[in-house]
Design an enzyme around this catalytic site. Structure first.
Site: not given
Length: 395
Positions: A144, A374, A378
């Protein structure tokens, strides 16, 4: 036991003779997909990238005939091949373009896997055979605008209304979104995080494509909007009610990326190797110079290391030894490796490195998306760090 057999000749594009580590079936699958990419993708993908389009209506049925859509799943028209064989297919697809591998990955490892693993038998019968054939396209709605690395912060929600559900919210950066026949959408409910199958054309469900991308241009990326979409009870994936559902799908997709990134890196390295042998400067090929040989040797080492890492993780997955943390290390290492190779290859090609006549700048730009989707680099570093120390830094 010693042997008198002579070692194989050095092959610059398979320096460590990794082909010998593959089974006959794995080589056959690899070669079949490689030939498809050479014939159907490579001649056209530069134009697709420049135009910001991907002919999914033509490609999806062809990929279905090739057998790569959901190829690692069993039943319902899926081939049921090994994880390693699926990974090798992803490698070859991404050697063509990350957008093509993304199409296959989202279809098979996100949308199809979600239905295969968490759906009802009716869901599987309705969707999986058509999706495996490329006759129906799926997308996966989790990310989102304000919930990327932290999917638990999603705002899309669904509430019960009698026997029905009312779905409301927004999803962003969704591959295949506007062309999908069905969207697998994750939402917060009073019962936990649930998955919903939302067919195209459902009232209140709209999409809009994201334009002006400079990465993954040969891929359709969309926003999904749900304005109090009414869904029947049968739309719910019945076998999961937590983040375990979407995260399991993401891990399947990440596994494909571990291999796919190697394909992008290999394409860049091979382009640089060929170019260095042909480009004449100061009366001899630039491949004869120490600086360029250092670049080529570094790239070859990185590509071979990445290939071996991917194969090892593939064997672990086939032996049911693979953990999510292993996949995180694979994605972190191989995507960063591919970015480094692409940048070195661009230097070898000089000014030609920024044109679409060569694949390097296209792969280089695409990998800037691959390193983010995906799971960002980090986040995967923190997953590995947490596994090493026992301390979860982002929780």
């Amino acid at each position: 036991m010693s042997t008198t057999a002579a070692p194989p000749e050095i092959r610059p594009k398979d320096f460590l003779a990794i082909d010998h580590l593959l089974s006959d079936q794995e080589r056959d699958i690899r070669d079949t997909v490689r030939a498809f990419v050479a014939d159907r993708i490579v001649p056209h993908v530069g134009d697709w990238f420049e135009a910001g389009q991907l002919p999914i209506g033509e490609l999806a049925p062809a990929l279905g005939t090739l057998g790569v859509l959901g190829m690692h799943l069993t039943g319902y028209g899926c081939a049921g091949v090994s994880a390693t064989a699926y990974g090798l297919a992803c490698l070859e697809l991404e050697a063509g373009d990350s957008g093509v591998r993304s199409l296959v990955s989202v279809q098979g490892s996100l949308a199809m896997y979600a239905i295969w693993r968490w759906g009802s038998e009716e869901h599987k019968q309705e969707w999986l055979p058509r999706m495996a054939a490329g006759e129906a396209i799926g997308c996966f709605g989790l990310t989102e605008p304000d919930a990327g690395s932290d999917p638990g912060a999603m705002r899309t929600h669904a509430r019960r209304d009698g026997e029905d559900w009312i779905l409301h919210g927004q999803k962003m950066w969704i591959t295949n979104g506007s062309v999908a026949d069905v969207a697998v959408v994750w939402a917060v409910t009073d019962d936990g995080v649930r998955g919903f199958l939302v067919p195209k054309g459902t009232k209140g469900f709209t999409t809009q494509d994201i334009h002006k991308k400079l990465s993954l241009r040969a891929s359709i990326t969309s926003e999904l909007l749900f304005d109090d979409v009414r869904l029947p009870a049968s739309a719910v994936l019945p076998e999961v009610s937590s983040l375990r559902g979407p995260l399991s799908c993401l891990n399947e997709a990440r596994f494909g990326i571990v291999f796919g990134a190697v394909g992008a890196a290999r394409a860049c390295f091979e382009a640089a190797l060929d170019y260095a042998g042909e480009r004449i400067a100061f009366g001899r090929p630039i491949a004869a110079t120490q600086l360029q040989q250092l670049k080529l040797a570094t790239m070859a080492t990185q590509v071979n290391q990445g290939t071996l890492l991917a194969l090892h993780l593939g064997r672990m997955k086939d032996d049911n030894l693979l953990r999510n943390e292993h996949v995180s290390m694979g994605k972190l290492a191989n995507v960063n490796m591919a970015l480094d190779v692409a940048r070195n290859a661009r230097q070898v090609l000089g000014a030609n490195g920024v044109t679409l006549e060569y694949p390097v700048i296209r792969h280089m730009n695409n990998l800037e998306s691959v390193v983010t989707y995906e799971g960002t680099a980090d986040i995967h570093a923190l997953v590995v760090g947490g596994a090493l120390t026992g301390i979860q830094a982002f929780r």
